[in-house]
Scaffold this motif. Sequence first.
Motif, PDB file in Angstrom:
ATOM      1  N   LYS A 102       0.837  -1.210   0.000  1.00  0.00           N
ATOM      2  CA  LYS A 102       0.000   0.000   0.000  1.00  0.00           C
ATOM      3  C   LYS A 102       0.869   1.256   0.000  1.00  0.00           C
ATOM      4  O   LYS A 102       0.546   2.255  -0.663  1.00  0.00           O
ATOM      5  CB  LYS A 102      -0.919  -0.009   1.213  1.00  0.00           C
ATOM      6  CG  LYS A 102      -2.023  -1.065   1.148  1.00  0.00           C
ATOM      7  CD  LYS A 102      -2.856  -1.068   2.427  1.00  0.00           C
ATOM      8  CE  LYS A 102      -3.923  -2.161   2.372  1.00  0.00           C
ATOM      9  NZ  LYS A 102      -4.702  -2.226   3.632  1.00  0.00           N
ATOM     10  N   GLU A 103       1.983   1.188   0.733  1.00  0.00           N
ATOM     11  CA  GLU A 103       2.884   2.337   0.786  1.00  0.00           C
ATOM     12  C   GLU A 103       3.462   2.629  -0.595  1.00  0.00           C
ATOM     13  O   GLU A 103       3.561   3.788  -1.010  1.00  0.00           O
ATOM     14  CB  GLU A 103       4.020   2.050   1.776  1.00  0.00           C
ATOM     15  CG  GLU A 103       3.594   2.017   3.229  1.00  0.00           C
ATOM     16  CD  GLU A 103       3.380   3.407   3.794  1.00  0.00           C
ATOM     17  OE1 GLU A 103       3.988   4.360   3.276  1.00  0.00           O
ATOM     18  OE2 GLU A 103       2.591   3.545   4.744  1.00  0.00           O
ATOM     19  N   VAL A 104       3.848   1.578  -1.319  1.00  0.00           N
ATOM     20  CA  VAL A 104       4.423   1.774  -2.651  1.00  0.00           C
ATOM     21  C   VAL A 104       3.362   2.265  -3.627  1.00  0.00           C
ATOM     22  O   VAL A 104       3.593   3.201  -4.405  1.00  0.00           O
ATOM     23  CB  VAL A 104       5.070   0.473  -3.177  1.00  0.00           C
ATOM     24  CG1 VAL A 104       5.604   0.678  -4.593  1.00  0.00           C
ATOM     25  CG2 VAL A 104       6.195   0.027  -2.257  1.00  0.00           C
ATOM     26  N   ARG A 105       2.192   1.654  -3.605  1.00  0.00           N
ATOM     27  CA  ARG A 105       1.137   2.039  -4.552  1.00  0.00           C
ATOM     28  C   ARG A 105       0.692   3.493  -4.358  1.00  0.00           C
ATOM     29  O   ARG A 105       0.224   4.146  -5.290  1.00  0.00           O
ATOM     30  CB  ARG A 105      -0.052   1.080  -4.437  1.00  0.00           C
ATOM     31  CG  ARG A 105       0.253  -0.307  -4.991  1.00  0.00           C
ATOM     32  CD  ARG A 105      -1.013  -1.139  -5.120  1.00  0.00           C
ATOM     33  NE  ARG A 105      -1.580  -1.497  -3.830  1.00  0.00           N
ATOM     34  CZ  ARG A 105      -1.202  -2.542  -3.103  1.00  0.00           C
ATOM     35  NH1 ARG A 105      -0.237  -3.360  -3.550  1.00  0.00           N
ATOM     36  NH2 ARG A 105      -1.781  -2.802  -1.948  1.00  0.00           N
ATOM     37  N   ALA A 106       0.861   3.988  -3.150  1.00  0.00           N
ATOM     38  CA  ALA A 106       0.498   5.380  -2.878  1.00  0.00           C
ATOM     39  C   ALA A 106       1.436   6.356  -3.585  1.00  0.00           C
ATOM     40  O   ALA A 106       1.127   7.555  -3.689  1.00  0.00           O
ATOM     41  CB  ALA A 106       0.522   5.641  -1.377  1.00  0.00           C
ATOM     42  N   GLY A 160      -0.620   8.614  -9.951  1.00  0.00           N
ATOM     43  CA  GLY A 160      -1.665   7.732  -9.448  1.00  0.00           C
ATOM     44  C   GLY A 160      -2.025   6.606 -10.393  1.00  0.00           C
ATOM     45  O   GLY A 160      -3.018   5.901 -10.179  1.00  0.00           O
ATOM     46  N   LYS A 161      -1.216   6.398 -11.440  1.00  0.00           N
ATOM     47  CA  LYS A 161      -1.494   5.365 -12.439  1.00  0.00           C
ATOM     48  C   LYS A 161      -0.550   4.174 -12.266  1.00  0.00           C
ATOM     49  O   LYS A 161       0.619   4.348 -11.911  1.00  0.00           O
ATOM     50  CB  LYS A 161      -1.351   5.941 -13.848  1.00  0.00           C
ATOM     51  CG  LYS A 161      -2.323   7.066 -14.166  1.00  0.00           C
ATOM     52  CD  LYS A 161      -2.025   7.687 -15.520  1.00  0.00           C
ATOM     53  CE  LYS A 161      -2.145   6.658 -16.635  1.00  0.00           C
ATOM     54  NZ  LYS A 161      -1.931   7.291 -17.966  1.00  0.00           N
ATOM     55  N   GLN A 162      -1.055   2.970 -12.524  1.00  0.00           N
ATOM     56  CA  GLN A 162      -0.251   1.756 -12.407  1.00  0.00           C
ATOM     57  C   GLN A 162       0.951   1.843 -13.348  1.00  0.00           C
ATOM     58  O   GLN A 162       0.788   1.988 -14.561  1.00  0.00           O
ATOM     59  CB  GLN A 162      -1.085   0.517 -12.745  1.00  0.00           C
ATOM     60  CG  GLN A 162      -0.309  -0.788 -12.602  1.00  0.00           C
ATOM     61  CD  GLN A 162      -1.098  -1.992 -13.079  1.00  0.00           C
ATOM     62  OE1 GLN A 162      -1.853  -1.896 -14.052  1.00  0.00           O
ATOM     63  NE2 GLN A 162      -0.931  -3.124 -12.415  1.00  0.00           N
ATOM     64  N   GLY A 185       2.617  -3.603  -7.194  1.00  0.00           N
ATOM     65  CA  GLY A 185       1.378  -3.599  -7.949  1.00  0.00           C
ATOM     66  C   GLY A 185       1.579  -3.127  -9.379  1.00  0.00           C
ATOM     67  O   GLY A 185       0.634  -2.688 -10.041  1.00  0.00           O
ATOM     68  N   ALA A 186       2.829  -3.209  -9.874  1.00  0.00           N
ATOM     69  CA  ALA A 186       3.147  -2.741 -11.221  1.00  0.00           C
ATOM     70  C   ALA A 186       2.824  -3.805 -12.259  1.00  0.00           C
ATOM     71  O   ALA A 186       2.750  -5.009 -11.948  1.00  0.00           O
ATOM     72  CB  ALA A 186       4.627  -2.368 -11.306  1.00  0.00           C
ATOM     73  N   GLN A 187       2.670  -3.371 -13.495  1.00  0.00           N
ATOM     74  CA  GLN A 187       2.418  -4.285 -14.608  1.00  0.00           C
ATOM     75  C   GLN A 187       3.750  -4.661 -15.254  1.00  0.00           C
ATOM     76  O   GLN A 187       4.484  -3.800 -15.730  1.00  0.00           O
ATOM     77  CB  GLN A 187       1.508  -3.644 -15.654  1.00  0.00           C
ATOM     78  CG  GLN A 187       1.228  -4.546 -16.854  1.00  0.00           C
ATOM     79  CD  GLN A 187       0.449  -3.839 -17.947  1.00  0.00           C
ATOM     80  OE1 GLN A 187       0.086  -2.672 -17.808  1.00  0.00           O
ATOM     81  NE2 GLN A 187       0.184  -4.530 -19.037  1.00  0.00           N
ATOM     82  N   LYS A 195       9.632   3.255  -3.616  1.00  0.00           N
ATOM     83  CA  LYS A 195       9.000   4.540  -3.299  1.00  0.00           C
ATOM     84  C   LYS A 195       9.882   5.701  -3.754  1.00  0.00           C
ATOM     85  O   LYS A 195       9.377   6.699  -4.297  1.00  0.00           O
ATOM     86  CB  LYS A 195       8.733   4.644  -1.795  1.00  0.00           C
ATOM     87  CG  LYS A 195       7.531   3.826  -1.319  1.00  0.00           C
ATOM     88  CD  LYS A 195       7.398   3.880   0.193  1.00  0.00           C
ATOM     89  CE  LYS A 195       7.182   5.279   0.714  1.00  0.00           C
ATOM     90  NZ  LYS A 195       6.990   5.285   2.185  1.00  0.00           N
ATOM     91  N   LYS A 196      11.178   5.570  -3.550  1.00  0.00           N
ATOM     92  CA  LYS A 196      12.107   6.626  -3.951  1.00  0.00           C
ATOM     93  C   LYS A 196      12.058   6.832  -5.466  1.00  0.00           C
ATOM     94  O   LYS A 196      12.030   7.953  -5.958  1.00  0.00           O
ATOM     95  CB  LYS A 196      13.516   6.274  -3.499  1.00  0.00           C
ATOM     96  CG  LYS A 196      14.547   7.335  -3.828  1.00  0.00           C
ATOM     97  CD  LYS A 196      15.908   6.935  -3.299  1.00  0.00           C
ATOM     98  CE  LYS A 196      16.942   8.016  -3.636  1.00  0.00           C
ATOM     99  NZ  LYS A 196      18.294   7.658  -3.121  1.00  0.00           N
ATOM    100  N   ALA A 197      12.050   5.708  -6.209  1.00  0.00           N
ATOM    101  CA  ALA A 197      12.029   5.797  -7.670  1.00  0.00           C
ATOM    102  C   ALA A 197      10.708   6.355  -8.189  1.00  0.00           C
ATOM    103  O   ALA A 197      10.675   7.213  -9.073  1.00  0.00           O
ATOM    104  CB  ALA A 197      12.302   4.425  -8.274  1.00  0.00           C
ATOM    105  N   MET A 198       9.619   5.887  -7.613  1.00  0.00           N
ATOM    106  CA  MET A 198       8.301   6.269  -8.128  1.00  0.00           C
ATOM    107  C   MET A 198       7.890   7.686  -7.734  1.00  0.00           C
ATOM    108  O   MET A 198       7.126   8.339  -8.448  1.00  0.00           O
ATOM    109  CB  MET A 198       7.250   5.266  -7.663  1.00  0.00           C
ATOM    110  CG  MET A 198       7.424   3.907  -8.303  1.00  0.00           C
ATOM    111  SD  MET A 198       6.059   2.768  -7.934  1.00  0.00           S
ATOM    112  CE  MET A 198       6.632   1.304  -8.812  1.00  0.00           C
ATOM    113  N   SER A 199       8.412   8.135  -6.614  1.00  0.00           N
ATOM    114  CA  SER A 199       8.072   9.491  -6.186  1.00  0.00           C
ATOM    115  C   SER A 199       9.006  10.529  -6.808  1.00  0.00           C
ATOM    116  O   SER A 199       8.792  11.736  -6.674  1.00  0.00           O
ATOM    117  CB  SER A 199       8.135   9.601  -4.663  1.00  0.00           C
ATOM    118  OG  SER A 199       9.472   9.380  -4.204  1.00  0.00           O
ATOM    119  N   GLY A 200      10.047  10.014  -7.472  1.00  0.00           N
ATOM    120  CA  GLY A 200      10.987  10.927  -8.128  1.00  0.00           C
ATOM    121  C   GLY A 200      11.945  11.600  -7.187  1.00  0.00           C
ATOM    122  O   GLY A 200      12.650  12.552  -7.559  1.00  0.00           O
ATOM    123  N   SER A 201      12.034  11.097  -5.961  1.00  0.00           N
ATOM    124  CA  SER A 201      12.932  11.733  -4.987  1.00  0.00           C
ATOM    125  C   SER A 201      14.320  11.142  -5.049  1.00  0.00           C
ATOM    126  O   SER A 201      14.549  10.106  -5.647  1.00  0.00           O
ATOM    127  CB  SER A 201      12.355  11.554  -3.583  1.00  0.00           C
ATOM    128  OG  SER A 201      12.214  10.197  -3.248  1.00  0.00           O
TER     129      SER A 201
END
Length: 265
Positions: free
Chosen positions: A159-163, A168-170, A187-189, A259-265
Amino acid sequence: MARFRALTNGRVSAAALALSVGVLLSGCSGTDDKHDAEHHPTVVATTAWEAGFAKAAGIDDVQVIVPTSVHHAPDYDPKPSDLNAVAEADFVLYAPFEPFAAKIKEAAGSRAKLIEVNLDNSADKVTAQVQALGKEFGTASAAESWTSAFIAEYDRLGKEVRATWPGGKQPTVVAQVFSTWAAQLAGAQVVGTYGPEAVTPGQLAGLAAKKPDFVLDNAHMSSGTALPDSGAKQVSIVNFPGQDYDLLGVYRNAEVALKKAMSGS
């Protein structure tokens, strides 16, 4: 009457003796049985990855043959001390791509039971493997408790990663075959995989054409940037636990990296 008392006393003595023997044998069985709940067997694991599974299954003290600094276990050359450890073991855990495990057991003259571990960090594979080991070790209760805690923590981390999904897209990912579990956590494709063999230029072109958002690389088998011209952000995924052999730590570390990669931080 004296004869009757003698016969009765004889029967009572025989019954008492039988009961005593039964209790004694039962006590011996409980002491020597490697699957007794109070007796933890001696477990040797070829790498920290197998050790993580053993610890999750209820074995706190696991001896590991390949040091954590060695990322490619098949390259490891066993030492005499490794053979001594195996000689004293009840179980030796190994993976099929670690052919030296059988050689270690044979060279040591050990009667240890070799157990092939399915080194796959996918949630369903992990829970099945841990529970299977718990049955082998006689620590099924501990394995079940760990499994319950793992499922709850896995759900929380997911849930933390999907947030942090971009927009907000898969997201779509290309993953090294031993890192697909991290895509499941996120939860990635998964639109493509590569490895463990060397990737050909044609395969690289085909994967890049998928236009993935991320590449989930295997930190232990990395050959650098997998898709350098695709624009995909590469995330290094670590499969092995650290020196504490805490398998849950693998998922927590992956959550941080994702989370770091997906949030761009």
